[in-house]
Structures are given as C-alpha cells and as structure tokens.
Design a protein around this motif. Structure first.
Motif, PDB file in Angstrom:
ATOM      1  N   ALA A  29      46.145  47.527  71.664  1.00  0.00           N
ATOM      2  CA  ALA A  29      46.977  47.671  70.476  1.00  0.00           C
ATOM      3  C   ALA A  29      46.547  48.897  69.685  1.00  0.00           C
ATOM      4  O   ALA A  29      45.358  49.149  69.513  1.00  0.00           O
ATOM      5  CB  ALA A  29      46.869  46.424  69.607  1.00  0.00           C
ATOM      6  N   THR A  30      47.520  49.660  69.214  1.00  0.00           N
ATOM      7  CA  THR A  30      47.223  50.770  68.315  1.00  0.00           C
ATOM      8  C   THR A  30      46.986  50.212  66.914  1.00  0.00           C
ATOM      9  O   THR A  30      47.296  49.047  66.632  1.00  0.00           O
ATOM     10  CB  THR A  30      48.401  51.757  68.234  1.00  0.00           C
ATOM     11  OG1 THR A  30      49.510  51.096  67.616  1.00  0.00           O
ATOM     12  CG2 THR A  30      48.804  52.288  69.609  1.00  0.00           C
ATOM     13  N   VAL A  31      46.475  51.044  66.027  1.00  0.00           N
ATOM     14  CA  VAL A  31      46.339  50.639  64.630  1.00  0.00           C
ATOM     15  C   VAL A  31      47.725  50.282  64.082  1.00  0.00           C
ATOM     16  O   VAL A  31      47.876  49.322  63.337  1.00  0.00           O
ATOM     17  CB  VAL A  31      45.670  51.745  63.792  1.00  0.00           C
ATOM     18  CG1 VAL A  31      45.708  51.405  62.307  1.00  0.00           C
ATOM     19  CG2 VAL A  31      44.236  51.962  64.248  1.00  0.00           C
ATOM     20  N   GLY A  32      48.742  51.041  64.486  1.00  0.00           N
ATOM     21  CA  GLY A  32      50.106  50.740  64.049  1.00  0.00           C
ATOM     22  C   GLY A  32      50.549  49.346  64.462  1.00  0.00           C
ATOM     23  O   GLY A  32      51.163  48.625  63.679  1.00  0.00           O
ATOM     24  N   ASP A  33      50.233  48.950  65.698  1.00  0.00           N
ATOM     25  CA  ASP A  33      50.565  47.599  66.170  1.00  0.00           C
ATOM     26  C   ASP A  33      49.878  46.550  65.311  1.00  0.00           C
ATOM     27  O   ASP A  33      50.456  45.517  64.971  1.00  0.00           O
ATOM     28  CB  ASP A  33      50.115  47.399  67.624  1.00  0.00           C
ATOM     29  CG  ASP A  33      50.898  48.231  68.621  1.00  0.00           C
ATOM     30  OD1 ASP A  33      52.108  48.444  68.427  1.00  0.00           O
ATOM     31  OD2 ASP A  33      50.284  48.668  69.622  1.00  0.00           O
ATOM     32  N   TYR A  68      48.506  47.022  50.955  1.00  0.00           N
ATOM     33  CA  TYR A  68      47.646  45.958  51.481  1.00  0.00           C
ATOM     34  C   TYR A  68      47.461  46.077  52.990  1.00  0.00           C
ATOM     35  O   TYR A  68      46.335  46.071  53.498  1.00  0.00           O
ATOM     36  CB  TYR A  68      48.248  44.592  51.125  1.00  0.00           C
ATOM     37  CG  TYR A  68      47.516  43.427  51.756  1.00  0.00           C
ATOM     38  CD1 TYR A  68      46.319  42.959  51.211  1.00  0.00           C
ATOM     39  CD2 TYR A  68      48.012  42.802  52.886  1.00  0.00           C
ATOM     40  CE1 TYR A  68      45.642  41.892  51.789  1.00  0.00           C
ATOM     41  CE2 TYR A  68      47.349  41.737  53.471  1.00  0.00           C
ATOM     42  CZ  TYR A  68      46.160  41.292  52.926  1.00  0.00           C
ATOM     43  OH  TYR A  68      45.487  40.239  53.499  1.00  0.00           O
ATOM     44  N   CYS A  69      48.554  46.181  53.730  1.00  0.00           N
ATOM     45  CA  CYS A  69      48.474  46.168  55.199  1.00  0.00           C
ATOM     46  C   CYS A  69      47.689  47.361  55.746  1.00  0.00           C
ATOM     47  O   CYS A  69      46.905  47.212  56.681  1.00  0.00           O
ATOM     48  CB  CYS A  69      49.874  46.106  55.807  1.00  0.00           C
ATOM     49  SG  CYS A  69      50.682  44.501  55.566  1.00  0.00           S
ATOM     50  N   PHE A  70      47.887  48.536  55.176  1.00  0.00           N
ATOM     51  CA  PHE A  70      47.160  49.709  55.674  1.00  0.00           C
ATOM     52  C   PHE A  70      45.698  49.679  55.254  1.00  0.00           C
ATOM     53  O   PHE A  70      44.813  50.010  56.044  1.00  0.00           O
ATOM     54  CB  PHE A  70      47.846  51.003  55.233  1.00  0.00           C
ATOM     55  CG  PHE A  70      49.101  51.266  56.001  1.00  0.00           C
ATOM     56  CD1 PHE A  70      49.047  51.718  57.311  1.00  0.00           C
ATOM     57  CD2 PHE A  70      50.342  51.037  55.438  1.00  0.00           C
ATOM     58  CE1 PHE A  70      50.207  51.939  58.050  1.00  0.00           C
ATOM     59  CE2 PHE A  70      51.508  51.258  56.155  1.00  0.00           C
ATOM     60  CZ  PHE A  70      51.430  51.706  57.464  1.00  0.00           C
ATOM     61  N   ARG A  71      45.414  49.276  54.039  1.00  0.00           N
ATOM     62  CA  ARG A  71      44.020  49.249  53.570  1.00  0.00           C
ATOM     63  C   ARG A  71      43.197  48.203  54.320  1.00  0.00           C
ATOM     64  O   ARG A  71      41.985  48.362  54.461  1.00  0.00           O
ATOM     65  CB  ARG A  71      43.968  49.038  52.069  1.00  0.00           C
ATOM     66  CG  ARG A  71      44.381  50.326  51.364  1.00  0.00           C
ATOM     67  CD  ARG A  71      44.007  50.325  49.901  1.00  0.00           C
ATOM     68  NE  ARG A  71      44.048  51.709  49.428  1.00  0.00           N
ATOM     69  CZ  ARG A  71      43.018  52.341  48.901  1.00  0.00           C
ATOM     70  NH1 ARG A  71      41.863  51.751  48.775  1.00  0.00           N
ATOM     71  NH2 ARG A  71      43.134  53.589  48.503  1.00  0.00           N
ATOM     72  N   GLU A  72      43.834  47.158  54.824  1.00  0.00           N
ATOM     73  CA  GLU A  72      43.105  46.168  55.625  1.00  0.00           C
ATOM     74  C   GLU A  72      42.536  46.807  56.898  1.00  0.00           C
ATOM     75  O   GLU A  72      41.605  46.281  57.491  1.00  0.00           O
ATOM     76  CB  GLU A  72      44.008  44.984  55.980  1.00  0.00           C
ATOM     77  CG  GLU A  72      44.251  44.041  54.821  1.00  0.00           C
ATOM     78  CD  GLU A  72      43.001  43.330  54.344  1.00  0.00           C
ATOM     79  OE1 GLU A  72      42.398  42.577  55.137  1.00  0.00           O
ATOM     80  OE2 GLU A  72      42.603  43.547  53.178  1.00  0.00           O
ATOM     81  N   TYR A  73      43.102  47.926  57.324  1.00  0.00           N
ATOM     82  CA  TYR A  73      42.608  48.659  58.496  1.00  0.00           C
ATOM     83  C   TYR A  73      41.964  49.979  58.082  1.00  0.00           C
ATOM     84  O   TYR A  73      41.945  50.944  58.847  1.00  0.00           O
ATOM     85  CB  TYR A  73      43.735  48.851  59.525  1.00  0.00           C
ATOM     86  CG  TYR A  73      44.050  47.532  60.173  1.00  0.00           C
ATOM     87  CD1 TYR A  73      43.207  46.994  61.141  1.00  0.00           C
ATOM     88  CD2 TYR A  73      45.149  46.785  59.766  1.00  0.00           C
ATOM     89  CE1 TYR A  73      43.458  45.756  61.701  1.00  0.00           C
ATOM     90  CE2 TYR A  73      45.402  45.533  60.324  1.00  0.00           C
ATOM     91  CZ  TYR A  73      44.556  45.039  61.292  1.00  0.00           C
ATOM     92  OH  TYR A  73      44.802  43.800  61.837  1.00  0.00           O
ATOM     93  N   LEU A  80      60.175  56.314  65.872  1.00  0.00           N
ATOM     94  CA  LEU A  80      59.440  55.271  65.145  1.00  0.00           C
ATOM     95  C   LEU A  80      58.623  54.389  66.089  1.00  0.00           C
ATOM     96  O   LEU A  80      59.093  54.018  67.168  1.00  0.00           O
ATOM     97  CB  LEU A  80      60.410  54.378  64.363  1.00  0.00           C
ATOM     98  CG  LEU A  80      60.993  54.956  63.087  1.00  0.00           C
ATOM     99  CD1 LEU A  80      62.105  54.048  62.562  1.00  0.00           C
ATOM    100  CD2 LEU A  80      59.916  55.152  62.040  1.00  0.00           C
ATOM    101  N   LEU A  81      57.424  54.052  65.639  1.00  0.00           N
ATOM    102  CA  LEU A  81      56.560  53.114  66.349  1.00  0.00           C
ATOM    103  C   LEU A  81      56.162  52.001  65.379  1.00  0.00           C
ATOM    104  O   LEU A  81      56.145  52.212  64.156  1.00  0.00           O
ATOM    105  CB  LEU A  81      55.286  53.810  66.834  1.00  0.00           C
ATOM    106  CG  LEU A  81      55.456  54.866  67.915  1.00  0.00           C
ATOM    107  CD1 LEU A  81      54.135  55.583  68.170  1.00  0.00           C
ATOM    108  CD2 LEU A  81      55.981  54.243  69.198  1.00  0.00           C
ATOM    109  N   PRO A  82      55.836  50.815  65.898  1.00  0.00           N
ATOM    110  CA  PRO A  82      55.363  49.759  65.015  1.00  0.00           C
ATOM    111  C   PRO A  82      54.206  50.267  64.143  1.00  0.00           C
ATOM    112  O   PRO A  82      53.314  50.963  64.633  1.00  0.00           O
ATOM    113  CB  PRO A  82      54.897  48.669  65.984  1.00  0.00           C
ATOM    114  CG  PRO A  82      55.781  48.866  67.186  1.00  0.00           C
ATOM    115  CD  PRO A  82      55.913  50.368  67.302  1.00  0.00           C
ATOM    116  N   GLY A  83      54.282  49.936  62.862  1.00  0.00           N
ATOM    117  CA  GLY A  83      53.269  50.369  61.920  1.00  0.00           C
ATOM    118  C   GLY A  83      53.652  51.605  61.127  1.00  0.00           C
ATOM    119  O   GLY A  83      52.946  51.983  60.199  1.00  0.00           O
TER     120      GLY A  83
END
Length: 132
Positions: free
Chosen positions: A8-12, A44-49, A72-75
């Motif tokens: 999984a990528t960070v985007g996934d 929130y979602c990006f800072r969690e990673y 576009l890719l997930p994330g």
C-alpha cells in the motif's frame, strides 16, 4: 513463489483512514478524531501519516503537487467550489473509482460522494498530492 504481496502507498493508507471516518459528525472547526469540518478531515488523515499539511481548505489547495483529474490516485486531495465559481471552498480525499470522502455540513456526517456526478463535475477545480 509467484505470489506478489500488495504494498500500500501512503495514499492508499490515507484513503483507508478516510473511509474509517464515514458517518462521523460534522463539527465546526473540528479536526477529529470524533468530528470533522471540511478541511479538518484532510488535516487529520494526512497528519496521522506524518504528512504536515496546512489547516484550511484554501491553504491545502496550494500545498503539494497538482495532479490531473485523469491521474488521480487514492489519497489525493480534490477541491471544488460551492457558491463562487473559481473559489476553492470544499475538499475531500479521493478513494478511487470516481469516489471521494468528505465532511459535509451540520446536517450530514462524513460521507462518500461521487466525483463523476453532475454537481461535483461542474464544481471541480483541482487536485493535489501531498505524498510520494
């Protein structure tokens, strides 16, 4: 041998975390984990990673790298206008399959929406990638 493990990528991972927020309430100036405003969900979602993103929708729209809609890719973060054409007022996290997740408003919880629907097709402005 012959079995490839999916990496999984960070985007996934960001997209999966966004899906976990489905149904959570809208909260004015809320950035999770119990409630979200529009930009607070992305924050929130990006800072969690450990991706240090800005807090407001307008700042988010000029952060990272621009991505063409067909790439576009997930994330990836997607941006729209609501009432003022050309003015970025709304954002969400793309999850694939022409779908994205966004906080909506006080009447609606965090929801999955259709990027290809007329409303969002007409109001689409840009997309940004904050990871890679």
């Amino acid at each position: 041998p012959g079995t490839l493990e999916y990496i999984a990528t960070v985007g996934d991972k960001v997209a999966a975390l966004a899906k976990e927020q489905l149904g959570k309430p809208y909260g004015n100036a809320a950035a999770g984990p119990d409630a979200f405003d529009v930009s607070g969900l992305l924050y929130y979602c990006f800072r969690e990673y450990d991706i240090k993103v800005p807090r407001t929708t307008k700042e988010l729209a000029s952060f990272g790298v621009e991505v063409e809609k067909e790439d576009l890719l997930p994330g990836d973060a997607v941006f729209f206008y609501n009432s003022e054409p050309g003015t970025i007022q709304y954002c969400g996290i793309y999850i694939g399959g022409d779908k994205f997740i966004a906080a909506r408003n006080s009447e609606h919880p965090v929801s999955e929406m259709n990027l290809a629907g007329n409303y969002f097709t007409e109001r689409y402005i840009t997309a940004r990638r904050f990871w890679e």
